[in-house]
Enzyme design. Sequence first.
Site, mmCIF file in Angstrom:
data_model
loop_
_atom_site.group_PDB
_atom_site.id
_atom_site.type_symbol
_atom_site.label_atom_id
_atom_site.label_comp_id
_atom_site.label_asym_id
_atom_site.label_seq_id
_atom_site.Cartn_x
_atom_site.Cartn_y
_atom_site.Cartn_z
ATOM 1 N N ASP A 114 -13.938 -1.385 3.812
ATOM 2 C CA ASP A 114 -12.981 -1.565 4.909
ATOM 3 C C ASP A 114 -13.629 -0.983 6.174
ATOM 4 O OD1 ASP A 114 -10.882 -1.356 6.726
ATOM 5 O OD2 ASP A 114 -9.541 -0.213 5.452
ATOM 6 N N ASP B 118 -7.459 3.122 -2.690
ATOM 7 C CA ASP B 118 -8.107 3.194 -1.368
ATOM 8 C C ASP B 118 -8.351 4.654 -1.028
ATOM 9 O OD1 ASP B 118 -8.968 2.984 1.227
ATOM 10 O OD2 ASP B 118 -7.134 2.077 2.017
ATOM 11 N N GLU C 36 -11.484 0.972 -2.770
ATOM 12 C CA GLU C 36 -11.767 0.668 -1.381
ATOM 13 C C GLU C 36 -12.350 1.891 -0.679
ATOM 14 O OE1 GLU C 36 -8.167 -0.870 0.334
ATOM 15 O OE2 GLU C 36 -9.080 -1.089 2.311
ATOM 16 N N LYS D 198 -9.785 -6.695 8.524
ATOM 17 C CA LYS D 198 -8.771 -6.325 9.516
ATOM 18 C C LYS D 198 -9.297 -6.815 10.852
ATOM 19 C CE LYS D 198 -7.188 -2.065 7.270
ATOM 20 N NZ LYS D 198 -7.484 -0.607 7.187
ATOM 21 N N LYS E 97 -3.182 5.066 -2.364
ATOM 22 C CA LYS E 97 -4.109 5.894 -1.606
ATOM 23 C C LYS E 97 -4.552 7.045 -2.495
ATOM 24 C CE LYS E 97 -3.954 3.885 2.397
ATOM 25 N NZ LYS E 97 -5.150 3.420 3.115
ATOM 26 N N GLY F 100 -4.114 -4.207 6.373
ATOM 27 C CA GLY F 100 -3.010 -3.990 7.307
ATOM 28 C C GLY F 100 -3.174 -2.655 7.990
ATOM 29 N N SER G 36 0.852 -1.181 0.000
ATOM 30 C CA SER G 36 0.000 0.000 0.000
ATOM 31 C C SER G 36 0.893 1.238 0.000
ATOM 32 C CB SER G 36 -0.873 -0.036 1.260
ATOM 33 O OG SER G 36 -1.572 1.174 1.415
ATOM 34 N N LYS H 180 -1.422 -0.966 -4.224
ATOM 35 C CA LYS H 180 -2.599 -0.196 -3.804
ATOM 36 C C LYS H 180 -2.151 1.251 -3.633
ATOM 37 C CE LYS H 180 -4.873 0.157 0.739
ATOM 38 N NZ LYS H 180 -5.574 -0.603 1.794
ATOM 39 N N ASN I 255 -10.224 5.691 1.770
ATOM 40 C CA ASN I 255 -10.401 5.948 3.207
ATOM 41 C C ASN I 255 -11.507 6.972 3.494
ATOM 42 O OD1 ASN I 255 -6.999 5.315 3.439
ATOM 43 N ND2 ASN I 255 -8.402 4.280 4.821
HETATM 44 O O1 NPG Z 1 0.638 -2.217 4.889
HETATM 45 O O2 NPG Z 1 -0.098 -2.294 6.935
HETATM 46 C C1 NPG Z 1 -0.033 -1.768 5.805
HETATM 47 C C2 NPG Z 1 -0.810 -0.506 5.570
HETATM 48 C C3 NPG Z 1 -2.012 -0.768 4.730
HETATM 49 O O3 NPG Z 1 -2.983 1.090 3.657
HETATM 50 C C4 NPG Z 1 -2.898 0.438 4.651
HETATM 51 N N1 NPG Z 1 -3.586 0.715 5.763
HETATM 52 O O4 NPG Z 1 -6.724 2.286 5.456
HETATM 53 O O5 NPG Z 1 -6.041 0.336 5.026
HETATM 54 C C5 NPG Z 1 -5.822 1.468 5.442
HETATM 55 C C6 NPG Z 1 -4.425 1.864 5.838
HETATM 56 C C7 NPG Z 1 -4.249 2.526 7.162
HETATM 57 C C8 NPG Z 1 -3.200 2.216 7.976
HETATM 58 C C9 NPG Z 1 -5.091 3.491 7.566
HETATM 59 C C10 NPG Z 1 -2.997 2.831 9.193
HETATM 60 C C11 NPG Z 1 -4.910 4.120 8.782
HETATM 61 C C12 NPG Z 1 -3.857 3.780 9.588
#
Ligand code: NPG
Length: 369
Positions: free
Chosen positions: A239, A189, A214, A263, A164, A291, A136, A162, A191
């Site tokens: 998610d 993604d 996502e 998750k 963001k 993750g 990601s 992936k 968010n």
């Molecule tokens: O590789 O662990 C990893 C990160 C994957 O993009 C990732 N996590 O929204 O999925 C998510 C994002 C995230 C991580 C969002 C930490 C907020 C905090």
Amino acid sequence: MKLHAIELRRVQMPLVRPFRTSYGVEAARDVLLVRALSADGDGWGECVAGTEPRFSAEYVDGAHAVIRAHLIPRLFAAGGEITAAGVAAALRDVSGHRMAKAAVELAVLDAELRGHELPLHRYLGAEQTRVPAGVSIGIAATIPDLLTQVDGYLAEGYLRIKLKIQPGWDLEPVRAVRKAFASIPLQVDANTAYTRADAGWLARLDEFGLSLIEQPLGRDDLTGHAALARILRTPICLDESIVSASSAAQAIGMGACTVVNIKAGRVGGYLEARRVHDVCAALGVPVWCGGMLETGIGRAANLALAALPNCRLPGDTSASDRYWARDLITEPFRLDDGHIKVPAGPGLGVLVDMAAVRTRTISVEEIRP
Ligand code: NPG
């Protein structure tokens, strides 16, 4: 299993590169580790709540407080006799706080499985010995910088990328990556960064052959996601919206998503994560393991989850060096031919490097019945 004590430990983990999402930027993780001390040995859990309550209402100081004041007393209530399968029931009258509960459950589960010499992936019902790894990539400063990062991760062997996205950083970076790397598995993604009014704009992502988008809309907006799914060709993956097996079934039933990111922290633990996996499988919906920038402790558990049969897409289960100069586990997870080995030993199957843990520890407390 007889619990003697619970240790709550805070460790500060600087990331090898800052991670920017629509929630802000993280340069380090403020990690809460939970250690269950039992007659059968110790078990570890990791809380994925962030420093700030942005990804969800939970945040690490709050999780620490709720575990200390409300979860641990409930675990000790039956004289400290507890099994991992009983943790959720023991904590049920505490509403929410899923990330906190997940960390506690994982510590108990790890101790129990180590006692039975059973690896977590076997306990969950997984048989694969290695899992395909995705990576990601956060919002970059410039498109050339993004292309350099994608190129580097592909050279390391990652099997899907992936990106963001957020308003102002979406079509152009995706177009540039697709142009430079025509055939790679690519997904985005958001968010929760968009609204229903952005549907027409988001539909312009369809031309890039993305595997999925996502969580484009707010976590509570299942109806909006269902409406968006009727407009977009790109599959919608949820998610933040999915907090339990029943919310997964509901979202799928409404047509709000055709893929689910699992998750364990977000759904209250690995046992509920297994139920999310199963309900999605029953409904014909593929899942993948997300993750939260976990250290090797949470990552080991994620790899066990990612080995389940309906995890049909590569997860955000990247190698340790994507996150840390030095992890908290003795043997870092390495990428081998685009895959990462599922730990084979009992419980989490990793040895916690206490020297590394101590050098990163900010505070530690041990709570006894
Ligand atoms: O590789 O662990 C990893 C990160 C994957 O993009 C990732 N996590 O929204 O999925 C998510 C994002 C995230 C991580 C969002 C930490 C907020 C905090």
